[in-house]
Design a protein around this motif. Structure first.
Motif, mmCIF file in Angstrom:
data_model
loop_
_atom_site.group_PDB
_atom_site.id
_atom_site.type_symbol
_atom_site.label_atom_id
_atom_site.label_comp_id
_atom_site.label_asym_id
_atom_site.label_seq_id
_atom_site.Cartn_x
_atom_site.Cartn_y
_atom_site.Cartn_z
ATOM 1 N N ALA A 1 8.552 3.495 -5.195
ATOM 2 C CA ALA A 1 7.809 3.582 -5.426
ATOM 3 C C ALA A 1 6.687 4.564 -4.307
ATOM 4 O O ALA A 1 5.901 4.873 -4.348
ATOM 5 C CB ALA A 1 6.772 2.162 -5.680
ATOM 6 N N SER A 2 8.037 4.202 -3.331
ATOM 7 C CA SER A 2 6.588 5.295 -2.170
ATOM 8 C C SER A 2 7.123 6.516 -2.363
ATOM 9 O O SER A 2 6.136 7.204 -2.042
ATOM 10 C CB SER A 2 7.819 4.562 -0.950
ATOM 11 N N VAL A 3 8.962 7.192 -2.573
ATOM 12 C CA VAL A 3 8.735 8.385 -2.682
ATOM 13 C C VAL A 3 7.594 8.616 -4.029
ATOM 14 O O VAL A 3 7.290 9.459 -4.640
ATOM 15 C CB VAL A 3 10.746 8.342 -3.444
ATOM 16 N N MET A 4 7.548 7.857 -5.282
ATOM 17 C CA MET A 4 7.070 7.894 -6.109
ATOM 18 C C MET A 4 5.424 8.578 -5.690
ATOM 19 O O MET A 4 4.784 9.758 -6.448
ATOM 20 C CB MET A 4 6.427 7.510 -7.848
ATOM 21 N N ALA A 5 4.808 7.916 -4.805
ATOM 22 C CA ALA A 5 3.896 8.270 -4.146
ATOM 23 C C ALA A 5 3.582 9.407 -3.857
ATOM 24 O O ALA A 5 2.824 10.107 -3.386
ATOM 25 C CB ALA A 5 2.645 6.637 -3.477
ATOM 26 N N THR A 6 4.791 9.382 -3.202
ATOM 27 C CA THR A 6 4.892 11.346 -2.247
ATOM 28 C C THR A 6 4.763 12.209 -2.977
ATOM 29 O O THR A 6 5.399 13.668 -2.859
ATOM 30 C CB THR A 6 5.469 11.347 -0.728
ATOM 31 N N GLN A 7 6.283 11.980 -3.940
ATOM 32 C CA GLN A 7 5.949 13.147 -4.791
ATOM 33 C C GLN A 7 7.576 13.611 -4.506
ATOM 34 O O GLN A 7 7.574 14.806 -5.134
ATOM 35 C CB GLN A 7 5.265 13.865 -5.598
ATOM 36 N N ASP B 1 1.468 -1.183 -0.245
ATOM 37 C CA ASP B 1 0.274 0.145 -0.176
ATOM 38 C C ASP B 1 0.900 1.104 0.192
ATOM 39 O O ASP B 1 1.080 1.601 0.925
ATOM 40 C CB ASP B 1 -0.670 -0.307 1.279
ATOM 41 N N LEU B 2 1.458 1.929 -1.244
ATOM 42 C CA LEU B 2 1.920 2.721 -0.981
ATOM 43 C C LEU B 2 1.511 4.191 -0.724
ATOM 44 O O LEU B 2 2.165 5.497 -0.514
ATOM 45 C CB LEU B 2 1.945 3.351 -2.921
ATOM 46 N N ASN B 3 0.015 4.200 -0.093
ATOM 47 C CA ASN B 3 -0.017 5.500 0.900
ATOM 48 C C ASN B 3 0.681 5.052 2.152
ATOM 49 O O ASN B 3 0.304 5.549 3.282
ATOM 50 C CB ASN B 3 -1.730 5.646 1.019
ATOM 51 N N SER B 4 0.865 3.978 2.489
ATOM 52 C CA SER B 4 1.848 3.542 4.209
ATOM 53 C C SER B 4 3.200 4.198 3.817
ATOM 54 O O SER B 4 3.871 4.892 3.104
ATOM 55 C CB SER B 4 1.911 1.564 4.493
ATOM 56 N N SER B 5 3.840 4.301 5.371
ATOM 57 C CA SER B 5 5.264 5.275 5.350
ATOM 58 C C SER B 5 6.132 3.682 5.306
ATOM 59 O O SER B 5 5.438 2.674 4.534
ATOM 60 C CB SER B 5 5.186 4.976 7.038
ATOM 61 N N PHE B 6 7.501 4.068 4.775
ATOM 62 C CA PHE B 6 7.730 2.682 3.717
ATOM 63 C C PHE B 6 8.779 1.730 5.317
ATOM 64 O O PHE B 6 8.873 0.539 4.336
ATOM 65 C CB PHE B 6 9.135 4.010 4.083
ATOM 66 N N SER B 7 8.157 2.217 6.404
ATOM 67 C CA SER B 7 8.680 1.293 7.642
ATOM 68 C C SER B 7 7.180 -0.050 7.558
ATOM 69 O O SER B 7 7.752 -1.450 7.693
ATOM 70 C CB SER B 7 8.377 2.075 8.287
ATOM 71 N N GLU B 8 6.529 0.695 7.135
ATOM 72 C CA GLU B 8 5.699 -0.343 7.050
ATOM 73 C C GLU B 8 5.577 -1.058 5.922
ATOM 74 O O GLU B 8 4.772 -2.391 5.110
ATOM 75 C CB GLU B 8 3.928 -0.260 6.795
ATOM 76 N N LEU B 9 6.036 -0.757 4.616
ATOM 77 C CA LEU B 9 6.318 -1.242 3.835
ATOM 78 C C LEU B 9 7.823 -2.206 3.644
ATOM 79 O O LEU B 9 7.883 -2.527 2.744
ATOM 80 C CB LEU B 9 6.821 -0.377 2.099
#
Length: 171
Positions: free
Chosen positions: A131-137, A66-74
Motif C-alpha cells: 500500500a505504501s509503495v502504491m502510494a509512492t508509485q 496515512d499512506l503519505n507517511s513513511s513506511f517506518s511511520e506505518l
C-alpha cells in the motif's frame, strides 16, 4: 490475511470488513467439502468482521494508516493491527474448534493456531508495504513484496506436507 489486511490499510475497517466478509462467504461456498453450512459461512464472515474492526481500531489508536507517511511511520499501526488481527482471528476460530471438539480453548489455540502467527505478520507487513509503495508509485518494489508472500506460502506448503507425512507415518 494479505487481502484482508491490504483492504484495511487502503480502505479502512468499515469497508475492509465488507471485503473480508464477502471473501469468507465466497470461500465457504466455493471451497466447501460436502454439504453447504450456513452456520459455518455466517461464523466465518462474522469472525472476519470482528477481526477487522478490532485490528482497525487498534491501528487507528496507534496513528492509523496515512499512506503519505513513511513506511517506518506505518510500522507501528501495522504491527498493532497485525497483532490484533492474529489474536482476534485465531482465538475466535480456536474457540469454535475447541467447543466443537469438547477440548480446552487454550490448548486448542496453542496446538493448532499459535504457529500461524508468522503468516499474519508477513501478510500484514507485505500488505502495508504494498500500500505504501502504491502510494509512492514505486511499483517495482511490489515485486519484492510479492516475493515475500511467495516465500511464506512455499514455507507453509512444505511445513504442511511434512506434518501430513508425519501423521501418515504415525498411522
Amino acid at each position: 490475511y494479505f487481502t484482508d489486511f491490504l483492504s484495511l490499510v487502503l480502505l479502512g475497517p468499515h469497508e475492509a470488513m465488507l471485503v473480508a466478509a464477502a471473501s469468507a462467504a465466497t470461500q465457504c461456498i466455493a471451497l466447501r467439502r460436502g454439504r453447504f453450512s450456513l452456520r459455518q459461512t455466517l461464523f466465518s464472515s462474522a469472525t472476519l468482521i470482528i477481526t477487522l474492526q478490532s485490528a482497525g481500531f487498534v491501528a487507528g489508536q496507534l496513528g492509523g494508516f496515512d499512506l503519505n507517511s513513511s513506511f517506518s511511520e506505518l510500522a507501528k499501526p501495522a504491527a498493532g493491527g497485525a497483532s490484533t488481527f492474529f489474536l482476534a482471528n485465531s482465538w475466535l476460530v480456536a474457540t469454535a474448534v475447541a467447543l466443537s471438539r469438547r477440548r480446552p480453548v487454550g490448548a486448542t489455540w496453542r496446538d493448532e493456531f499459535a504457529w500461524a502467527a508468522p503468516a499474519y505478520f508477513v501478510a500484514a507487513g507485505t500488505a502495508t508495504f504494498c500500500a505504501s509503495v502504491m502510494a509512492t508509485q514505486d511499483a517495482w518494489l511490489v515485486l519484492f513484496a510479492a516475493s515475500l508472500l511467495v516465500l511464506t506460502f512455499n514455507s507453509y506448503r512444505i511445513y504442511f506436507r511434512r506434518v501430513s507425512e508425519h501423521q501418515e507415518h504415525l498411522k
